[in-house]
Design an enzyme around this catalytic site. Structure first.
Site, short mmCIF file in Angstrom:
data_model
loop_
_atom_site.label_atom_id
_atom_site.label_comp_id
_atom_site.label_asym_id
_atom_site.label_seq_id
_atom_site.Cartn_x
_atom_site.Cartn_y
_atom_site.Cartn_z
N ASN A 70 43.91 49.67 41.89
CA ASN A 70 43.78 49.20 43.27
C ASN A 70 44.32 47.78 43.31
OD1 ASN A 70 42.93 48.26 45.74
ND2 ASN A 70 40.74 48.31 45.25
N LYS A 120 44.73 45.88 45.81
CA LYS A 120 44.16 45.04 46.87
C LYS A 120 45.29 44.30 47.61
CE LYS A 120 39.92 44.96 44.31
NZ LYS A 120 38.64 44.35 44.06
N HIS A 152 36.24 51.45 50.15
CA HIS A 152 36.04 50.46 49.09
C HIS A 152 34.99 49.46 49.59
CE1 HIS A 152 36.74 47.01 46.54
NE2 HIS A 152 37.24 47.86 45.67
N GLU A 175 34.89 46.41 49.69
CA GLU A 175 35.45 45.32 50.50
C GLU A 175 35.69 45.79 51.94
OE1 GLU A 175 38.59 44.33 47.73
OE2 GLU A 175 37.05 43.68 46.33
N GLU A 202 31.39 52.30 42.24
CA GLU A 202 31.75 50.90 42.01
C GLU A 202 30.57 50.02 42.39
OE1 GLU A 202 36.28 50.35 41.88
OE2 GLU A 202 35.58 49.89 43.88
N GLY A 210 35.23 42.40 40.36
CA GLY A 210 35.88 41.09 40.32
C GLY A 210 35.01 40.00 39.73
N SER A 258 35.35 45.57 37.13
CA SER A 258 35.70 44.81 35.92
C SER A 258 36.07 45.68 34.72
CB SER A 258 34.58 43.82 35.57
OG SER A 258 34.41 42.88 36.63
P1 PGA Z 1 37.98 44.79 39.54
O1 PGA Z 1 38.04 45.59 40.95
O2 PGA Z 1 38.50 45.74 38.50
O3 PGA Z 1 38.89 43.59 39.75
O4 PGA Z 1 36.56 44.42 39.32
C1 PGA Z 1 37.69 46.93 41.02
C2 PGA Z 1 37.80 47.42 42.43
O5 PGA Z 1 37.47 46.66 43.35
O6 PGA Z 1 38.22 48.58 42.69
#
Ligand code: PGA
Length: 249
Positions: A9, A11, A95, A97, A167, A173, A213
């Site tokens: 992803n 983003k 997601h 976010e 997730e 992140g 992560s």
């Molecule tokens: P990350 O993000 O691997 O940077 O923690 C995962 C995600 O948001 O899908």
């Protein structure tokens, strides 16, 4: 046997030029990786560059979002048929976010999932608890509610075509990965919900990815859990060498 999905992803990162440069390196690194399905989800404007760069490979391209209508006066949105036209095969839905910055509710999750399935896009539907929910012991309740309200309204036929990504929001992140045990427990709970609503066969076939992560140095221990059917990777999917070493765990 559930074939793993290793998904990236991106983003709101990379331009079209950066997209092409990524694939130039990445393609050869995963040319022999037929143990899994590979999906990369760039931002909307870079989908055509990604589709072009992935031509002739086994890499699938997904979008990060879609709107549930086919067309209309909906400024700023993109529909499923538009994603298919550009060459997408997958789409991320809800997601965290999207849930938290843009207020996407479980109702919206259901509408978007159905809209994706109507045009044969594979939806990767995200669920996960926030830190305060985990700390207050509400993880189970949150995951059950997200499953029941967001996905419980699908038909068995629709359900058989979706992928779920667990997730935990506190791991995204932040560099804090869920331990393989924590992730596997959450996956078991989600699979249990799938069994209760859609039956044992549907639950056994459901692929549940872990995200939060994931890095080259922790992917092996996560993938060692039989409950974990792949990963959804943010930051570590932006670099071709890092993402290839995750794909080839
Ligand atoms: P990350 O993000 O691997 O940077 O923690 C995962 C995600 O948001 O899908």
């Amino acid at each position: 046997m559930r074939k793993p999905i290793m998904a990236g992803n991106w983003k709101m990162y990379k331009t079209a030029v950066g997209t092409t440069a990524f694939f130039e390196k990445f393609r050869s690194l995963v040319a022999a990786s037929d143990h899994c399905e590979i999906v990369i989800c760039p931002p909307f404007p870079n989908l055509p560059s990604a589709v072009e760069a992935a031509k002739g490979t086994r890499i699938h391209i997904g979008a990060q979002n879609l709107y549930w209508g086919k067309e209309g006066a909906v400024t700023g949105e993109v529909s499923g048929p538009m994603l298919v036209c550009v060459g997408c095969t997958h789409v991320l839905i809800a997601h965290s976010e999207r849930r938290f910055y843009f207020g996407e509710t479980d109702d919206v999750v259901l509408k978007k999932t159905i809209a994706a399935l109507e045009v044969s896009l594979t939806p990767i539907v995200c669920v996960g608890e926030r830190l305060e929910e985990r700390e207050s012991g509400a993880t189970g309740r949150v995951l059950v509610e997200q499953f029941q309200n967001g996905l419980g309204g699908l038909t068995p036929e629709q359900f058989s075509k979706i992928v779920i990504a667990y997730e935990p929001v506190w791991a995204i992140g932040t560099g804090k990965t869920a331990t393989p045990q924590i992730a596997a427990d959450a996956h078991r709970l989600i699979r249990g919900e799938a069994r209760a609503r859609f039956g044992a066969d549907a639950a056994a076939a459901l692929r549940i990815l872990y995200g939060g992560s994931v890095k080259p140095d922790n992917v092996k221990s996560l993938m060692a859990q039989p409950e974990i059917d792949g990963v959804l990777v943010g930051g570590a999917s932006l670099d071709p060498i890092s993402f290839a070493s995750i794909v080839n765990f």
